[in-house]
Scaffold this motif. Structure first.
Motif, mmCIF file in Angstrom:
data_model
loop_
_atom_site.group_PDB
_atom_site.id
_atom_site.type_symbol
_atom_site.label_atom_id
_atom_site.label_comp_id
_atom_site.label_asym_id
_atom_site.label_seq_id
_atom_site.Cartn_x
_atom_site.Cartn_y
_atom_site.Cartn_z
ATOM 1 N N HIS A 185 52.320 -0.249 15.666
ATOM 2 C CA HIS A 185 52.301 -1.673 15.327
ATOM 3 C C HIS A 185 53.119 -1.906 14.056
ATOM 4 O O HIS A 185 53.469 -0.963 13.351
ATOM 5 C CB HIS A 185 50.864 -2.155 15.089
ATOM 6 N N ASP A 187 52.841 -4.438 10.519
ATOM 7 C CA ASP A 187 51.868 -5.269 9.814
ATOM 8 C C ASP A 187 52.409 -6.690 9.704
ATOM 9 O O ASP A 187 53.611 -6.887 9.541
ATOM 10 C CB ASP A 187 51.596 -4.711 8.409
ATOM 11 N N HIS A 242 54.477 1.684 12.754
ATOM 12 C CA HIS A 242 53.738 2.867 12.327
ATOM 13 C C HIS A 242 52.496 3.020 13.195
ATOM 14 O O HIS A 242 52.153 2.124 13.976
ATOM 15 C CB HIS A 242 53.404 2.781 10.827
HETATM 16 FE FE LIG Z 1 49.431 -1.049 9.675
#
Ligand SMILES: [Fe+2]
Ligand SMILES: O=C(O)CCC(=O)C(=O)O
Length: 319
Positions: A185, A187, A242
């Motif tokens: 994903h 952020d 990540h």
């Molecule tokens: Fe994250």
């Protein structure tokens, strides 16, 4: 192929003192290439992290029925149970700006009004995170161009807010070598400050699609750039994909603090940031619309996140 292609040296910034020009150069390169770097001398004691770890361990050890009073289908919605992000992942969210009140409302439901230091401890950690986020964001702006922190911090970032996610990964029993505790994903924050315990397992994806370990190191926090900064910087800062991989029979703990634009913020890279002669890569968008987009695309899918800010607001002719 040499081994060195798999190793990445991320800068370690000592943020207790003014950054030297050479540190700013390596920060700028790391933010562009990886969107990840480390910080030390950040004023978050080992003791404070251990205390939160200890209190959280107790909290997550409570029966599911107790934890589910905190969400996702309750009014408070601070708890994410197993099988939403992954079978091994559960988390508790503490919202700012009044972190104490947010922690306390979860604590009161869970701990049966008995006294614990949970809310006080989280208030202390989160207020330090707010202060750190502001300082780090200014450094990131400075790394884009000297003077940008003065030009843009107050006008663009003065309404940012933060929230903490306490992440608890349970130990997989499976005999596969690698199990995803948290799938790939990006952020949605401007920046994220991460404390990870000594277990390891955090990985960042390179441009070529290789997974690179972000190894834990005592006294070090990980900082990464989120989608909001990628769009705001017109891709001069990278919000990298990540994930977290787990080892057999080993549990893991982390604290992720997300520093975000206010919901109603219109994210648009300033002309000075785009630079003369460069193409604008994103249409302006309202922050909360992107959060909604991600939520709708993510619900019930814990294997992959497929959608990012590029898919949402990227100008198609540039894709
Ligand atoms: Fe994250
Ligand atoms: O647990 C970790 O180390 C990373 C957590 C993370 O990436 C997140 O919460 O967004």
């Amino acid at each position: 192929m040499s081994m060195s292609e798999y190793v990445v040296e991320l800068p370690i910034l000592d943020i207790s003192q003014p950054l030297q020009p050479s540190s700013l150069t390596s920060l700028s390169k790391a933010c562009k290439d990886w969107g990840f770097f480390h910080i030390i001398n950040h004023g978050i004691s080992k003791d404070l992290c251990s205390q939160i770890h200890y209190l959280s361990k107790y909290l997550f050890s409570l029966p599911s029925e107790a934890k589910l009073k905190l969400g996702p289908f309750s009014s408070i919605k601070s708890y994410t149970p197993h099988f939403i992000a992954s079978p091994f992942f559960e988390s508790l969210r503490i919202n700012g700006p009044n972190f104490y009140a947010s922690a306390k409302s979860s604590e009161d439901i869970l701990f049966d009004k008995q006294t614990s230091k949970f809310s006080e401890t989280l208030q202390e950690y989160c207020s330090k995170m707010v202060d750190l986020s502001e300082r780090i964001l200014k450094l990131v702006l400075m790394s884009l161009e000297d003077g940008f922190e003065k030009l843009f911090y107050d006008s663009e970032f003065n309404k940012c807010h933060g929230y903490l996610r306490i992440n608890n990964y349970s130990a997989p029993e499976s005999f596969e070598d690698q199990v995803e505790g948290l799938g790939m994903h990006t952020d949605m924050s401007c920046i994220t400050i991460l404390y990870q315990d000594e277990i390891g397992g955090l990985q960042v994806r390179s441009h070529e699609g290789k997974w690179i370990d972000i190894s834990p190191s005592e006294g070090t926090l990980v900082v990464n750039i989120g989608d909001m900064m990628q769009a705001w910087s017109n891709d001069k800062l990278r919000s990298s994909e990540h994930r977290v991989v787990l080892k057999q029979s080993v549990s893991r703990f982390s604290l992720a603090f997300f520093w975000c634009f206010e919901d109603e913020k219109v994210v648009l890279a300033p002309d000075e940031v785009v630079g003369d002669g460069n193409k604008r890569l994103y249409n302006p968008f309202v922050c909360s619309e992107y959060l909604k987009f991600r939520e709708n695309n993510q619900r019930g899918r814990f294997e992959k996140v497929g959608y990012t800010v590029k898919d949402f607001a990227g100008i198609k002719s540039n894709l």
